[in-house]
Design a protein around this motif. Structure first.
Motif, short mmCIF file in Angstrom:
data_model
loop_
_atom_site.label_atom_id
_atom_site.label_comp_id
_atom_site.label_asym_id
_atom_site.label_seq_id
_atom_site.Cartn_x
_atom_site.Cartn_y
_atom_site.Cartn_z
N HIS A 266 -2.34 -1.03 5.27
CA HIS A 266 -2.60 0.55 4.87
C HIS A 266 -3.90 0.71 5.85
O HIS A 266 -4.74 0.37 5.75
CB HIS A 266 -3.09 0.52 3.52
N LEU B 104 -5.74 -5.70 -8.80
CA LEU B 104 -5.57 -4.61 -7.80
C LEU B 104 -6.33 -3.23 -8.35
O LEU B 104 -6.83 -2.63 -7.38
CB LEU B 104 -3.95 -4.52 -7.73
N LEU C 194 -8.23 -0.59 -6.00
CA LEU C 194 -7.72 0.72 -5.91
C LEU C 194 -8.69 1.81 -5.97
O LEU C 194 -8.76 2.77 -5.34
CB LEU C 194 -6.48 0.81 -6.68
N TYR D 255 -11.16 1.95 -3.35
CA TYR D 255 -10.40 2.19 -2.00
C TYR D 255 -10.06 3.68 -1.94
O TYR D 255 -10.22 4.37 -0.74
CB TYR D 255 -9.06 1.39 -1.89
N ASP E 121 3.77 2.00 -2.91
CA ASP E 121 2.40 0.97 -3.21
C ASP E 121 1.50 1.70 -4.38
O ASP E 121 2.06 2.48 -5.21
CB ASP E 121 1.57 0.97 -1.97
N SER E 122 0.48 1.15 -4.65
CA SER E 122 -0.32 1.49 -5.64
C SER E 122 -0.37 0.60 -6.87
O SER E 122 0.39 -0.25 -6.71
CB SER E 122 -0.72 2.97 -5.99
N HIS F 156 6.42 -2.25 -2.23
CA HIS F 156 5.38 -3.36 -2.82
C HIS F 156 6.19 -3.73 -4.06
O HIS F 156 6.47 -2.94 -4.97
CB HIS F 156 3.90 -2.78 -3.09
N GLU G 100 3.52 -8.44 -6.62
CA GLU G 100 2.39 -8.61 -6.18
C GLU G 100 1.57 -9.03 -7.41
O GLU G 100 1.03 -10.31 -7.54
CB GLU G 100 1.52 -7.57 -5.53
N HIS H 8 4.41 -8.06 -0.34
CA HIS H 8 4.09 -9.04 -1.14
C HIS H 8 5.04 -10.00 -1.44
O HIS H 8 5.58 -10.85 -0.76
CB HIS H 8 3.13 -8.54 -2.36
N SER I 146 -5.68 -10.74 0.94
CA SER I 146 -5.62 -9.86 0.14
C SER I 146 -5.48 -10.64 -1.37
O SER I 146 -6.10 -10.15 -2.36
CB SER I 146 -4.63 -8.74 0.23
N LEU J 84 -7.85 -10.32 -4.50
CA LEU J 84 -7.60 -9.73 -5.70
C LEU J 84 -7.12 -10.28 -7.00
O LEU J 84 -6.55 -9.87 -7.90
CB LEU J 84 -6.37 -8.36 -5.58
N ASP K 51 -2.93 -6.17 5.04
CA ASP K 51 -2.99 -5.32 3.84
C ASP K 51 -4.16 -4.33 4.02
O ASP K 51 -3.89 -3.20 4.38
CB ASP K 51 -3.11 -6.12 2.44
N ASP K 52 -5.55 -4.63 3.55
CA ASP K 52 -6.25 -3.80 3.64
C ASP K 52 -7.47 -4.46 4.33
O ASP K 52 -8.63 -4.90 3.63
CB ASP K 52 -6.86 -3.26 2.39
N1 ADE Z 1 -2.51 0.08 -1.51
C1 ADE Z 1 -3.28 -0.63 -0.64
N2 ADE Z 1 -3.43 -1.99 -0.86
C2 ADE Z 1 -2.47 -2.13 -1.62
C3 ADE Z 1 -1.96 -3.13 -2.49
N3 ADE Z 1 -2.54 -4.64 -2.10
N4 ADE Z 1 -0.94 -3.13 -3.45
C4 ADE Z 1 -0.72 -1.82 -3.87
N5 ADE Z 1 -1.20 -0.76 -3.22
C5 ADE Z 1 -2.06 -0.82 -2.24
#
Ligand code: ADE
Ligand code: ZN
Length: 341
Positions: A16, A54, A58, A61, A165-166, A193, A196, A217, A244, A248, A274-275
């Motif tokens: 992302h 998660l 978020l 983020y 996502d989210s 996604h 996860e 995921h 990630s 998380l 991921d991030d």
């Molecule tokens: N947005 C950013 N990272 C995410 C994640 N790991 N899962 C869901 N949404 C996301």
């Protein structure tokens, strides 16, 4: 970091771009946009990155992305990520962006995508090819996702697909069936996604209702043997994000991550960050962590690198070229290092 892991040609399929915003750049952009951050320093921001699930991530983020206002901000964030790619020999990357995080704050869709896309064009000079995926926030309504798809249409030539996502729990893929039907009819590829934090049922829905080409995921698939057989038979890629998942709390620690079992089940597993600004590392750090904690063999590491290119939204010719690069690298690195096993 092992130099061969850093230099191994890699593809990233799950990043992302807002999750690549390092605290130092967040502070610099906040300052030039005259936005006050609720932290005294970049160090304090990093110290705050302790997550329990998660949602706890978020919340922070989305707040961090609030500093992004102008095309230049999106350009600078994307360029910084591409420089990291070049330093880690990430030869191809497929980048998510979350338009609603910005349009809901009054930043136009065009501002977001123009900044990101210009950096991707310039990134070719760094030897990094890329694709862009427009991702919908599943905690918002299907109507909002449909409106975002409409905003994306004039930029379709810049986009390879759409994603989802989210917050996963309570927002199953079926909620977005009509949006994804429309996106596919317009020619977008689809990913989502799933699995996860959510159950295997959400992975089934992503496959059967959203008709995704990859699962982002997907680590919870192992709870459903029929699903594993389905994914393995069709070689539907999973974009797994090891650091990630630990940050998380999807797994207690890296040693208990199920990536090695996923591989052993014959699944097309890929490794992703991921991030990276929030989870303690970019793609090479993810490869290093699984090598160190899961005792992956060199053959498994080679397979993971190949899977990234195999699962990419690239032409057969581009894939063949990059896969040959991976194989050549491994042949040479294996000889040079000698004791790899
Ligand atoms: N947005 C950013 N990272 C995410 C994640 N790991 N899962 C869901 N949404 C996301
Ligand atoms: Zn993700």
């Amino acid at each position: 970091m092992d130099t061969w892991i850093r230099d191994l040609p890699k593809a990233e399929l799950h990043i992302h771009i807002e999750g690549s915003l390092e605290p130092e750049l967040m502070f610099a952009i906040a300052q030039r946009n005259q936005i006050a951050l609720p932290y005294p320093s970049a160090v304090a921001v990093r110290d705050a990155y302790q997550f329990s699930n998660l949602q706890s991530f978020l919340d922070i983020y989305y707040a961090g992305a609030g500093v992004l206002l102008h095309e230049q901000d999106f350009y600078d964030m994307t360029w910084a990520y591409l420089e990291r790619c070049a330093a880690q020999n990430i030869r191809h990357t497929e980048i998510f962006f979350d338009p609603q995080t910005h349009t809901d704050r009054g930043v136009p869709f065009a501002t977001v995508i123009n900044g990101i896309y210009q950096a991707l064009v310039d990134g070719k000079q760094l030897g990094v090819s890329s694709q862009l995926i427009c991702s919908f926030l599943r905690h918002l309504s299907a109507e909002s996702a449909m409106a975002t798809l409409e905003q994306a249409m004039p930029f379709q030539d810049w986009l390879v697909g759409v994603g989802l996502d989210s917050s996963e729990m309570g927002h199953p893929p079926v909620k977005f069936q009509a949006v994804f039907d429309r996106a596919r009819a317009e020619g977008f590829l689809t990913v989502a996604h799933a699995g996860e934090e959510g159950p295997p049922e959400y992975i089934w829905q992503a496959l059967e209702l959203l008709k995704v080409s990859r699962i982002d995921h997907g680590v919870r698939c192992l709870e459903d043997p029929k699903l594993v057989a389905y994914l393995a038979e069709r070689q539907i890629p999973l974009t797994v994000c090891p650091l990630s998942n630990v940050k998380l709390c999807v797994f207690d620690d890296m040693a208990t991550h199920n990536l090695k079992q996923l591989l052993a089940a014959g699944l097309c597993v890929t490794v992703n960050s991921d991030d990276p600004a929030y989870f303690g590392g970019y793609l090479a750090e993810n490869f290093q962590a699984i090598r160190d904690h899961l005792a992956l063999t060199v053959t498994e590491m080679h397979q993971l690198s190949r899977n990234g290119f195999q699962a990419a939204f690239l032409s057969p010719e581009a894939k063949a070229t990059l896969l040959a690069e991976v194989d050549r690298f491994m042949a040479t690195a294996g000889r040079a290092i000698g004791n790899l096993s």
